[in-house]
Scaffold this motif. Structure first.
Motif, PDB file in Angstrom:
ATOM      1  N   TYR A   1     -41.226  -2.734  40.964  1.00 29.30           N
ATOM      2  CA  TYR A   1     -40.705  -2.264  42.168  1.00 29.30           C
ATOM      3  C   TYR A   1     -40.109  -0.781  42.478  1.00 29.30           C
ATOM      4  O   TYR A   1     -40.402  -0.378  43.468  1.00 29.30           O
ATOM      5  CB  TYR A   1     -39.364  -3.116  42.261  1.00 29.30           C
ATOM      6  CG  TYR A   1     -38.515  -2.922  43.404  1.00 29.30           C
ATOM      7  CD1 TYR A   1     -38.683  -3.382  44.555  1.00 29.30           C
ATOM      8  CD2 TYR A   1     -37.346  -2.010  43.194  1.00 29.30           C
ATOM      9  CE1 TYR A   1     -37.816  -3.431  45.831  1.00 29.30           C
ATOM     10  CE2 TYR A   1     -36.562  -2.045  44.226  1.00 29.30           C
ATOM     11  CZ  TYR A   1     -36.590  -2.643  45.430  1.00 29.30           C
ATOM     12  OH  TYR A   1     -35.741  -2.347  46.591  1.00 29.30           O
TER      13      TYR A   1
ATOM     14  N   LEU B   1     -47.186  -2.832  52.720  1.00 26.75           N
ATOM     15  CA  LEU B   1     -47.844  -2.493  51.659  1.00 26.75           C
ATOM     16  C   LEU B   1     -49.303  -2.768  51.672  1.00 26.75           C
ATOM     17  O   LEU B   1     -50.285  -2.012  51.410  1.00 26.75           O
ATOM     18  CB  LEU B   1     -47.307  -3.032  50.290  1.00 26.75           C
ATOM     19  CG  LEU B   1     -48.006  -2.755  49.006  1.00 26.75           C
ATOM     20  CD1 LEU B   1     -47.782  -1.115  48.978  1.00 26.75           C
ATOM     21  CD2 LEU B   1     -47.493  -3.386  47.858  1.00 26.75           C
ATOM     22  N   GLY B   2     -49.801  -3.982  52.301  1.00 27.79           N
ATOM     23  CA  GLY B   2     -50.945  -4.452  52.414  1.00 27.79           C
ATOM     24  C   GLY B   2     -51.819  -3.517  53.269  1.00 27.79           C
ATOM     25  O   GLY B   2     -53.000  -2.904  53.271  1.00 27.79           O
TER      26      GLY B   2
ATOM     27  N   HIS C   1     -45.824 -11.630  43.233  1.00 28.60           N
ATOM     28  CA  HIS C   1     -44.871 -11.608  44.123  1.00 28.60           C
ATOM     29  C   HIS C   1     -43.653 -11.324  43.281  1.00 28.60           C
ATOM     30  O   HIS C   1     -42.753 -10.395  43.519  1.00 28.60           O
ATOM     31  CB  HIS C   1     -44.519 -12.963  44.562  1.00 28.60           C
ATOM     32  CG  HIS C   1     -45.434 -13.172  46.085  1.00 28.60           C
ATOM     33  ND1 HIS C   1     -44.806 -13.068  47.087  1.00 28.60           N
ATOM     34  CD2 HIS C   1     -46.757 -13.206  46.027  1.00 28.60           C
ATOM     35  CE1 HIS C   1     -45.839 -13.554  48.274  1.00 28.60           C
ATOM     36  NE2 HIS C   1     -46.926 -13.411  47.337  1.00 28.60           N
TER      37      HIS C   1
ATOM     38  N   ASP D   1     -42.055  -5.030  51.480  1.00 29.62           N
ATOM     39  CA  ASP D   1     -42.634  -5.952  52.656  1.00 29.62           C
ATOM     40  C   ASP D   1     -44.292  -5.661  52.297  1.00 29.62           C
ATOM     41  O   ASP D   1     -45.007  -4.919  52.493  1.00 29.62           O
ATOM     42  CB  ASP D   1     -42.321  -4.953  53.832  1.00 29.62           C
ATOM     43  CG  ASP D   1     -42.892  -5.587  55.067  1.00 29.62           C
ATOM     44  OD1 ASP D   1     -43.970  -6.319  55.049  1.00 29.62           O
ATOM     45  OD2 ASP D   1     -42.237  -5.515  56.313  1.00 29.62           O
ATOM     46  N   ARG D   2     -44.876  -7.120  51.932  1.00 29.59           N
ATOM     47  CA  ARG D   2     -45.948  -6.879  51.457  1.00 29.59           C
ATOM     48  C   ARG D   2     -47.061  -6.746  52.506  1.00 29.59           C
ATOM     49  O   ARG D   2     -48.198  -6.476  52.182  1.00 29.59           O
ATOM     50  CB  ARG D   2     -46.155  -8.448  50.782  1.00 29.59           C
ATOM     51  CG  ARG D   2     -45.551  -8.558  49.252  1.00 29.59           C
ATOM     52  CD  ARG D   2     -45.647  -9.962  48.788  1.00 29.59           C
ATOM     53  NE  ARG D   2     -47.182 -10.336  48.738  1.00 29.59           N
ATOM     54  CZ  ARG D   2     -47.641 -10.245  47.655  1.00 29.59           C
ATOM     55  NH1 ARG D   2     -47.305  -9.938  46.606  1.00 29.59           N
ATOM     56  NH2 ARG D   2     -48.926 -10.862  47.555  1.00 29.59           N
TER      57      ARG D   2
ATOM     58  N   THR E   1     -49.477  -3.460  38.766  1.00 28.78           N
ATOM     59  CA  THR E   1     -49.398  -4.907  38.821  1.00 28.78           C
ATOM     60  C   THR E   1     -50.175  -5.512  37.855  1.00 28.78           C
ATOM     61  O   THR E   1     -49.800  -6.431  37.049  1.00 28.78           O
ATOM     62  CB  THR E   1     -49.701  -5.436  40.141  1.00 28.78           C
ATOM     63  OG1 THR E   1     -50.810  -5.011  40.888  1.00 28.78           O
ATOM     64  CG2 THR E   1     -48.510  -4.829  41.506  1.00 28.78           C
TER      65      THR E   1
ATOM     66  N   ASP F   1     -50.986 -14.769  42.217  1.00 31.09           N
ATOM     67  CA  ASP F   1     -50.516 -14.040  43.422  1.00 31.09           C
ATOM     68  C   ASP F   1     -49.067 -14.491  43.067  1.00 31.09           C
ATOM     69  O   ASP F   1     -48.286 -13.507  43.851  1.00 31.09           O
ATOM     70  CB  ASP F   1     -51.157 -14.655  44.685  1.00 31.09           C
ATOM     71  CG  ASP F   1     -50.674 -13.934  45.751  1.00 31.09           C
ATOM     72  OD1 ASP F   1     -50.866 -12.719  45.906  1.00 31.09           O
ATOM     73  OD2 ASP F   1     -50.244 -14.742  46.672  1.00 31.09           O
TER      74      ASP F   1
END
Length: 204
Positions: A52, A75-76, A42, A71-72, A93, A38
């Motif tokens: 990106y 995006l989440g 990031h 902004d995770r 990813t 994880d």
């Protein structure tokens, strides 16, 4: 990129809120180098990285914060409510995360662990695989406390991930992590796994 003959990678996986970090910390306390997938996730989407730009091209600038980072949280919300968008994110990813894990494991050598929610889905070559599982309600409560999100958002995240049956059918070890009073049992199980890891792979 693939693993090399200098290292053996074992996996620690399970859905969000299952308690993978707790299990990984026990391995670290017992002298194992554990790679946090994880954290790599990031790093590879930081400004200037190829991932990106690929994500901005696909999702648009709405996923950016005021300072230009992804902004995770935003995006989440998008990917956990749309399986096709989640598949796209993973296609960008996962290969990069796997390559970084192989690189770090090769540099470290020996028996190395990789901690990540999507190790199986990513195609990472690792064995054995340890799954940490917990009831959905327990996981939701943990996610809400950890990330400060609503139950609806927590449950949406859980529902986008694999269930316990998926891990039971594919993993070599299962650790159930439902209650605060189970720490002793979990540590005992991990000690047994550590013994078997060292017996089976320590001479590699």
């Amino acid at each position: 990129m693939t693993p090399n003959d200098k290292s053996v990678i074992f996996g620690i996986t399970g859905g969000s809120g299952s308690g993978k970090s707790y299990v990984s910390d026990i391995f670290r306390k017992n002298g194992f180098f554990i790679i946090d997938a994880d954290k790599i996730g990031h790093q590879i989407i930081m400004p200037g990285k190829k991932a990106y730009f690929e994500l901005i091209e696909h999702f648009g600038k709405k996923i950016l914060t005021e300072n230009g980072e992804i902004d995770r949280g935003t995006l989440g919300k998008i990917v956990f409510s749309d399986n096709n968008e989640l598949k796209f994110l993973n296609s960008v990813t996962h290969p990069r995360i796997c390559a970084e894990i192989y690189g770090q494991a090769g540099e470290k050598g020996g028996i190395v662990g990789a901690d990540g929610a999507l190790l199986i889905e990513s195609g990472l070559k690792c064995r054995p695989i340890i799954a940490v599982i917990a009831d959905k309600n327990v996981r939701a409560e943990r996610i809400m406390r950890r990330d400060g999100i609503s139950r609806e958002s927590a449950e949406s995240r859980i529902n986008s991930q694999k269930d316990a049956a998926f891990y039971r059918s594919r993993c070599d070890y299962i650790i159930e992590n439902n209650s605060a009073g189970s720490e002793g049992d979990i540590e005992d199980k991990i000690k047994k796994i550590i013994y078997e890891l060292r017996e089976n792979y320590g001479k590699k």
